[in-house]
Design a protein around this motif. Structure first.
Motif, PDB file in Angstrom:
ATOM      1  N   TYR A  75      43.892 -12.146   7.322  1.00  9.20           N
ATOM      2  CA  TYR A  75      43.059 -11.562   6.268  1.00  9.20           C
ATOM      3  C   TYR A  75      43.413 -12.152   4.901  1.00  9.20           C
ATOM      4  CZ  TYR A  75      41.859  -7.888   9.644  1.00  9.20           C
ATOM      5  OH  TYR A  75      41.415  -7.196  10.748  1.00  9.20           O
ATOM      6  N   LYS A 100      39.521 -13.421   7.842  1.00  6.74           N
ATOM      7  CA  LYS A 100      38.505 -12.499   7.338  1.00  6.74           C
ATOM      8  C   LYS A 100      38.816 -12.138   5.884  1.00  6.74           C
ATOM      9  CE  LYS A 100      35.889 -11.691  11.010  1.00  6.74           C
ATOM     10  NZ  LYS A 100      34.440 -11.948  11.027  1.00  6.74           N
ATOM     11  N   ILE A 102      38.513  -9.467   2.912  1.00  5.59           N
ATOM     12  CA  ILE A 102      38.301  -8.059   2.587  1.00  5.59           C
ATOM     13  C   ILE A 102      38.094  -7.964   1.085  1.00  5.59           C
ATOM     14  CG2 ILE A 102      39.297  -5.745   2.605  1.00  5.59           C
ATOM     15  CD1 ILE A 102      41.064  -6.647   4.961  1.00  5.59           C
ATOM     16  N   THR A 122      33.279 -11.818   5.988  1.00  8.35           N
ATOM     17  CA  THR A 122      33.643 -10.781   5.028  1.00  8.35           C
ATOM     18  C   THR A 122      33.615  -9.391   5.653  1.00  8.35           C
ATOM     19  OG1 THR A 122      31.356 -10.524   4.254  1.00  8.35           O
ATOM     20  CG2 THR A 122      32.743 -12.151   3.116  1.00  8.35           C
ATOM     21  N   GLU A 123      34.503  -8.553   5.153  1.00 10.50           N
ATOM     22  CA  GLU A 123      34.504  -7.129   5.468  1.00 10.50           C
ATOM     23  C   GLU A 123      34.496  -6.377   4.135  1.00 10.50           C
ATOM     24  OE1 GLU A 123      37.008  -5.597   8.494  1.00 10.50           O
ATOM     25  OE2 GLU A 123      37.183  -7.529   9.536  1.00 10.50           O
ATOM     26  N   GLN A 124      33.398  -5.720   3.861  1.00  8.45           N
ATOM     27  CA  GLN A 124      33.201  -5.072   2.569  1.00  8.45           C
ATOM     28  C   GLN A 124      33.898  -3.722   2.533  1.00  8.45           C
ATOM     29  OE1 GLN A 124      29.145  -5.206   1.002  1.00  8.45           O
ATOM     30  NE2 GLN A 124      29.369  -3.051   0.417  1.00  8.45           N
ATOM     31  N   VAL A 125      34.617  -3.453   1.423  1.00 10.56           N
ATOM     32  CA  VAL A 125      35.283  -2.161   1.248  1.00 10.56           C
ATOM     33  C   VAL A 125      34.922  -1.589  -0.116  1.00 10.56           C
ATOM     34  CG1 VAL A 125      37.216  -2.640   2.793  1.00 10.56           C
ATOM     35  CG2 VAL A 125      37.369  -3.301   0.375  1.00 10.56           C
ATOM     36  N   ASP A 129      38.392   3.559   0.800  1.00  9.66           N
ATOM     37  CA  ASP A 129      38.535   2.977   2.135  1.00  9.66           C
ATOM     38  C   ASP A 129      39.995   2.626   2.390  1.00  9.66           C
ATOM     39  OD1 ASP A 129      35.846   3.220   2.562  1.00  9.66           O
ATOM     40  OD2 ASP A 129      35.371   1.105   2.273  1.00  9.66           O
ATOM     41  N   PHE A 131      42.790   0.494   5.232  1.00 14.33           N
ATOM     42  CA  PHE A 131      42.858  -0.594   6.197  1.00 14.33           C
ATOM     43  C   PHE A 131      44.302  -0.695   6.661  1.00 14.33           C
ATOM     44  CE2 PHE A 131      41.562  -4.430   8.234  1.00 14.33           C
ATOM     45  CZ  PHE A 131      40.171  -4.511   8.108  1.00 14.33           C
TER      46      PHE A 131
END
Length: 403
Positions: A75, A100, A102, A122-125, A129, A131
């Protein structure tokens, strides 16, 4: 060759220093260079917290490669997408194609605006949130306009580390020392931390106040900013500085004298006033030539001192241009809550004092302008001394009243 520092268990500094860059953001002089901080977490998953400016990308890559020691990078957490931190992101993507990203919705938009190829990566936060990377669990906190709109800060609930993006940073390259307790911060770093905050983040005091309120609810053990030293002791000291600066409250009781002088006559009046103030007991006095001092230093000192004297020649029936630029920077950075005194000079049609007062009272917020004013006709003369004494007395009274 790698150059890393262990921050705490599982976490390493993997950034770099740039001592070649002359101007930060191509505006602010940085004679001592600047650090670009990036942090690598080695947990069940490997996580890079922000990248660095392109100028030190090679150092970042060498550091990350060394610490990963053959492991994949899982990440990248992007707290802030400004190019001095985000420029190396695409190089990371090329080296670690399965990584990935974030980040926040707006930061992901900025990545595309900068031309990065991130589809499917991408992983949108958003704020609140969480993780988990193994034993380390983080939560994300929105910090919009500190000092870009996409900013997140990341809090590691396992070890109390706050990855604070551009908050709590400082100009200056790290000289081997990484932590605040490895250096004489007051002597060597405070001025550059203040200059960094006031010029880069200073406009956004209310937004910084909002972040400080959020941070107050966290058990923060360490602050990892994107520039300057990592804080692991005496956090309250630096938090208090940020609280004062972001409320536009003076850091010190004292007098800053900024003069604009073409031929030395206004400078003579500024020096005479400084001597009078010291003789009258105000020993915390600083004097600067507005034409010979970069405005970033003047802004920093304006945030520092409670009282400011503006001494300006009249130029083309207006305020001396470097002095006007200084005032415009105050306005741009939302400067407020200061007490001003004025010295004006002109060989004919002396207007600078009236114009400066009008600017302070109508263009800036919550400014007090002392009624006493010194008007010079070309040069300081014996007949002006009583007016200068009266101005000095008024400043002394005001400073002492605020103590």
């Amino acid at each position: 060759m790698h150059s890393v520092r262990k921050v705490t268990e599982d976490l390493y500094w993997v950034g770099g220093n740039d001592r070649r860059l002359a101007l930060f953001e191509n505006i602010h002089p940085i004679p001592r260079g600047v650090s670009y901080n990036s942090y690598l977490l080695l947990d069940e998953k490997t996580v890079l917290f922000d990248t660095v400016d392109w100028s030190v990308c090679r150092q970042l890559l060498e550091n990350v490669t060394f610490l990963l020691n053959g492991r994949p990078l899982d990440y990248v957490v992007v707290n802030h997408m400004e190019p001095d931190h985000g420029a190396s992101l695409e190089e990371i993507l090329l080296r670690y194609p399965n990584v990935k990203i974030i980040s926040s919705e707006k930061a992901i938009l900025f990545m595309r605006q900068f031309g990065f190829t991130i589809d499917g990566k991408t992983e949108q936060v958003k704020e609140g949130d969480t993780f988990a990377f193994g034993k380390h669990e983080v939560t994300f906190i929105a910090a919009p306009m500190v000092h870009w709109p996409e900013v997140l800060v990341t809090y590691d609930k396992t070890n109390g580390v706050l990855f604070s993006a551009d908050a709590f940073g400082a100009f200056g390259a790290l000289g081997g020392q990484l932590f605040n307790d490895e250096m004489n911060f007051d002597r060597d770093w405070l001025d550059e931390a203040r200059r960094y905050y006031t010029n880069i983040v200073g406009k956004y005091g209310p937004q910084v106040q909002a972040l400080l309120k959020k941070a107050a609810g966290l058990d923060i053990k360490m602050i990892c900013p994107l520039h300057g030293p990592v804080w692991r002791t005496d956090l309250g000291y630096f938090l208090d500085k940020y609280d004062k600066w972001s409320r536009y409250e003076p850091e010190e009781k004292g007098v800053l004298i900024v003069y604009g002088s073409m031929y030395g006559n206004t400078e003579s009046a500024a020096n005479a006033l400084a001597a009078m103030l010291v003789e009258k007991g105000i020993k915390n006095v600083a004097v600067y030539d507005v034409s010979n001092t970069h405005v970033s230093y003047l802004i920093s000192e304006t945030f520092r001192y409670s009282h400011v004297v503006l001494a300006s020649v009249t130029y083309n029936l207006g305020i001396y241009p470097p002095m006007h630029n200084y005032l415009m920077d105050m306005k741009a950075l939302n400067m407020q809550n200061r007490t001003f005194a004025i010295i004006e000079n002109g060989s004919w049609a002396c207007k600078s004092g009236t114009l400066m007062r009008d600017f302070l009272e109508n263009q800036l917020k919550k400014m007090t302008v002392l009624d006493e004013k010194v008007t010079l006709n070309s040069s300081l003369k014996e007949e002006n001394i009583s007016d200068l004494e009266a101005l000095a007395d008024s400043i002394v009274e005001s400073v002492q009243a605020k103590q």
